[in-house]
Design an enzyme around this catalytic site. Structure first.
Site, PDB file in Angstrom:
ATOM      1  N   ALA A   9       0.828  -1.201   0.000  1.00 21.89           N
ATOM      2  CA  ALA A   9       0.000   0.000   0.000  1.00 21.89           C
ATOM      3  C   ALA A   9       0.865   1.253   0.000  1.00 21.89           C
ATOM      4  O   ALA A   9       1.948   1.284   0.589  1.00 21.89           O
ATOM      5  CB  ALA A   9      -0.915   0.000   1.224  1.00 21.89           C
ATOM      6  N   SER A  10       0.371   2.309  -0.621  1.00 18.48           N
ATOM      7  CA  SER A  10       1.130   3.564  -0.685  1.00 18.48           C
ATOM      8  C   SER A  10       1.357   4.154   0.694  1.00 18.48           C
ATOM      9  O   SER A  10       2.348   4.859   0.918  1.00 18.48           O
ATOM     10  CB  SER A  10       0.401   4.573  -1.578  1.00 18.48           C
ATOM     11  OG  SER A  10      -0.906   4.839  -1.089  1.00 18.48           O
ATOM     12  N   GLY A  32      -8.081  -5.472   1.144  1.00 18.95           N
ATOM     13  CA  GLY A  32      -8.415  -4.064   0.967  1.00 18.95           C
ATOM     14  C   GLY A  32      -9.911  -3.855   0.885  1.00 18.95           C
ATOM     15  O   GLY A  32     -10.699  -4.615   1.461  1.00 18.95           O
ATOM     16  N   GLU A  84      -9.741 -10.536   0.703  1.00 18.01           N
ATOM     17  CA  GLU A  84     -10.244 -10.164   2.022  1.00 18.01           C
ATOM     18  C   GLU A  84     -10.602  -8.695   1.961  1.00 18.01           C
ATOM     19  O   GLU A  84      -9.730  -7.830   1.859  1.00 18.01           O
ATOM     20  CB  GLU A  84      -9.217 -10.394   3.129  1.00 18.01           C
ATOM     21  CG  GLU A  84      -9.807 -10.097   4.502  1.00 18.01           C
ATOM     22  CD  GLU A  84      -8.779  -9.883   5.588  1.00 18.01           C
ATOM     23  OE1 GLU A  84      -9.059  -9.058   6.496  1.00 18.01           O
ATOM     24  OE2 GLU A  84      -7.711 -10.504   5.541  1.00 18.01           O
ATOM     25  N   GLU A 132     -18.851  -0.036   6.666  1.00 16.52           N
ATOM     26  CA  GLU A 132     -17.571  -0.166   7.352  1.00 16.52           C
ATOM     27  C   GLU A 132     -17.086   1.211   7.793  1.00 16.52           C
ATOM     28  O   GLU A 132     -17.088   2.168   7.012  1.00 16.52           O
ATOM     29  CB  GLU A 132     -16.537  -0.814   6.431  1.00 16.52           C
ATOM     30  CG  GLU A 132     -15.220  -1.087   7.131  1.00 16.52           C
ATOM     31  CD  GLU A 132     -14.258  -1.895   6.274  1.00 16.52           C
ATOM     32  OE1 GLU A 132     -13.555  -2.760   6.835  1.00 16.52           O
ATOM     33  OE2 GLU A 132     -14.222  -1.669   5.050  1.00 16.52           O
TER      34      GLU A 132
END
Length: 462
Positions: free
Chosen positions: A158-159, A208, A230, A363
Site C-alpha cells: 500500500a502507498s 483491501g 479479504e 464499514e
C-alpha cells in the site's frame, strides 16, 4: 517513469517518503524475471525453501527497533505497542511447522498394479497486494505459504506503508531468498490491473476495500486467474446475560479502538443483553475516556492519528449522520484536545443507534462503535447477520455450548468466544458475503497458492 507515489505521514501531514512508479514495461520485465526464476526455486527441497524463508523472517524481526517508529510515522500506530513482530513470529513458526504435511502427496494406491497419488504443485507467480493497517502481518499471510510452496512472489504494498514493502524484500533477500523470486514493486492501479488482465500471475491475493476487490475481479475476468480477496468488515460482538462483564468490556472496547479502530476484524457494533446493557455502556464509556490521543512517537500515547485525514473524514461523517438521526454520543470530544479535525480523531461510543444508520451498516474502520440493547440470542443473531459483511463475530458468554449453537447460525468466517480481533494461524482466515472469498493461514493457506496434480501410473507387468 509513470510518476511517483507519495507517502503522507498522518503525524504532521508532510510527505514522509516517495517512490518512482514502474512503467508498464518495467513491471512486465520484473514479472518475467519472477516467472523465469520460479522453476529453479520450486526444484529446491522443501526444507531448504522453508529454511531460507524463515531466515528472512529472522532478518525482518531483527529490524523491529527501526520498524516500530517507522510504522508510527507511516500510519500512526503508537510506538508503545511495539509493532507486529510477535504475530509475525507466531504465524511464521506455525506455517513452517505444517508445510511438510500440508504439501505432502496423498497416496491413493501403491500396489503391484498401480501407483496413484495427488500432489500439490505451485501455481507459479503469486501476486500479493498488501494493505497498510497491518503491513507485515497481512502480507506474510500470503507470502509465507507462497514461497514455501515453491512459488515466486511479487509484492505490491500500500502507498501508505511503502517502506514495509522495502523491508520485507530486504529481509527475504538477506535470508537467502533469490531477488527475482521475491520482488517488491511500486505499481499504480492501471498497471496492476493490466498485469492481472494479461494473466501474469497464477494467483492474486488482495486485502483491501470492496471496490478494490471488485476491480481485481473485473481485471481477472475471463483469464481464470485464482484470487483470494479479504475485503470489508463490520464485525459484531454480542454480550449475553451470563458474560463476565469486565472481561467483555475490556475485550470488546480494545477490539473496537486498538490501532484507532483500523483493524480488519475490529469490533464495529456491539449488542448487549438487556440485563447488562446499562452497566456495559457505562463501563465502556469510561474505558474509552481513559484513552490518550496524541503523537504516536510519544510512549504515553495510547491512540494515534488515523492513517490519513480522508479516513478520519469518513468516520466523522458517519458519526455526524448518526447523531442527526437520533444517536447519542457518550464521549465529549473536548476531552481529547489532540483532535484536530484532520487525521487525529477523538474516539466515540454511540447509543440509541439503529440499523438505519450508516455507522451500523457501512464499514467505519475507525475509532467509533455503536451499542444496542437486545432481548436475547435470537434478536442478537438477527442483528449480527443483518450486514453485507461477514469476517468475524465475537460472543461473550460462560457457556461454550451456547456459543457454538449461536455460531452455527451466524453468517461469518470466524466465530470467537470471549475474545476478538485475533488471527489464529492454525485456523483458516476467511470471510463471507462482501467480505470476500478465499482462505489464508492453516493448511488451507497452502492450498490457495498451489494446484492439485494427479498421477495415475499403471505398472506394466509381464
Amino acid at each position: 517513469m509513470s510518476g511517483k507515489i507519495k507517502l503522507v505521514s498522518p503525524i504532521d501531514g508532510a510527505v514522509h517518503v516517495e517512490r518512482d512508479i514502474l512503467s508498464p514495461d518495467q513491471a512486465r520485465d520484473a514479472v518475467a524475471r519472477a516467472r523465469a526464476a520460479q522453476p529453479e526455486w520450486a526444484a529446491r527441497p522443501l526444507d531448504e525453501r522453508i529454511g531460507l524463508v524463515m531466515a528472512g523472517i529472522d532478518a525482518l524481526i531483527a529490524m523491529n527497533d527501526e520498524i516500530v517508529p517507522e510504522l508510527a510515522r507511516m500510519m500512526g500506530r503508537p510506538v508503545r505497542y511495539g509493532g507486529e513482530m510477535g504475530g509475525v513470529r507466531e504465524r511464521a513458526d506455525y506455517m513452517a511447522g505444517i508445510a511438510t504435511s500440508a504439501l505432502a502427496p496423498q497416496i491413493a494406491e501403491d500396489s503391484d498394479a498401480f501407483h496413484r497419488e495427488l500432489r500439490r504443485e505451485p501455481v507459479g507467480v503469486v501476486f500479493v497486494i498488501a494493505p497498510w493497517n497491518y503491513p507485515y502481518l497481512t502480507a506474510i499471510n500470503a507470502i509465507l505459504p507462497a514461497l514455501m510452496a515453491g512459488n515466486s512472489v511479487v509484492l505490491k504494498h500500500a502507498s501508505q506503508t511503502l517502506l514495509a514493502g522495502d523491508r520485507l524484500a530486504r529481509a527475504m533477500h538477506q535470508g537467502g531468498v533469490p531477488k527475482d523470486v521475491f520482488q517488491n514493486l511500486i505499481l499504480d492501479h492501471a498497471t496492476t490491473e493490466a498485469l492481472i488482465a494479461e494473466r501474469s500471475f497464477g494467483f492474486v491475493n488482495f486485502t483491501g476495500s470492496v471496490g478494490g476487490g471488485q476491480a481485481i475481479e473485473r481485471a481477472a475476468a475471463g483469464g481464470f486467474t485464482g484470487t483470494g480477496l479479504e475485503l470489508g468488515g463490520k464485525d459484531p460482538g454480542y454480550v449475553a446475560e451470563d458474560a463476565d462483564l469486565d472481561a467483555a468490556v475490556d475485550g470488546l472496547m480494545d477490539g473496537a479502538m486498538f490501532n484507532s479502530g483500523q483493524c480488519c476484524c475490529g469490533i464495529e457494533r456491539i449488542y448487549v443483553h438487556d440485563s447488562l446493557y446499562d452497566a456495559f455502556v457505562a463501563r465502556a464509556a469510561d474505558w474509552v475516556r481513559d484513552l490518550r490521543l496524541g503523537d504516536p512517537l510519544d510512549p504515553e500515547t495510547t491512540m494515534g492519528p488515523m492513517a490519513h485525514a480522508r479516513f478520519a473524514r469518513l468516520v466523522r461523517d458517519q458519526i455526524g449522520d448518526a447523531i442527526a438521526a437520533g444517536a447519542r454520543p457518550l464521549i465529549d470530544a473536548g476531552g481529547f484536545p489532540a483532535d484536530d479535525g484532520g487525521a487525529y480523531l477523538a474516539p466515540q461510543v454511540l447509543v440509541d443507534v439503529t440499523h438505519d444508520m450508516r455507522v451500523m451498516r457501512e464499514e467505519s474502520f475507525g475509532p467509533v462503535v455503536g451499542i444496542m440493547r437486545v432481548s436475547g440470542d435470537d434478536q442478537a443473531i438477527e442483528l449480527m447477520n443483518d450486514s453485507d459483511y461477514g469476517l468475524t463475530a465475537s460472543i461473550w458468554t460462560s457457556d461454550a455450548g451456547r456459543a457454538a449453537k449461536i455460531g452455527n447460525r451466524l453468517e461469518t468466517g470466524t466465530v470467537f468466544m470471549n475474545r476478538c480481533d485475533y488471527l489464529d494461524p492454525a485456523l483458516c482466515w476467511t470471510g463471507v458475503k462482501d467480505t470476500g472469498r478465499g482462505a489464508s493461514l492453516s493448511a488451507l493457506g497452502f492450498q490457495a497458492v498451489t494446484r492439485p496434480k494427479s498421477f495415475h501410473l499403471k505398472k506394466v507387468t509381464a
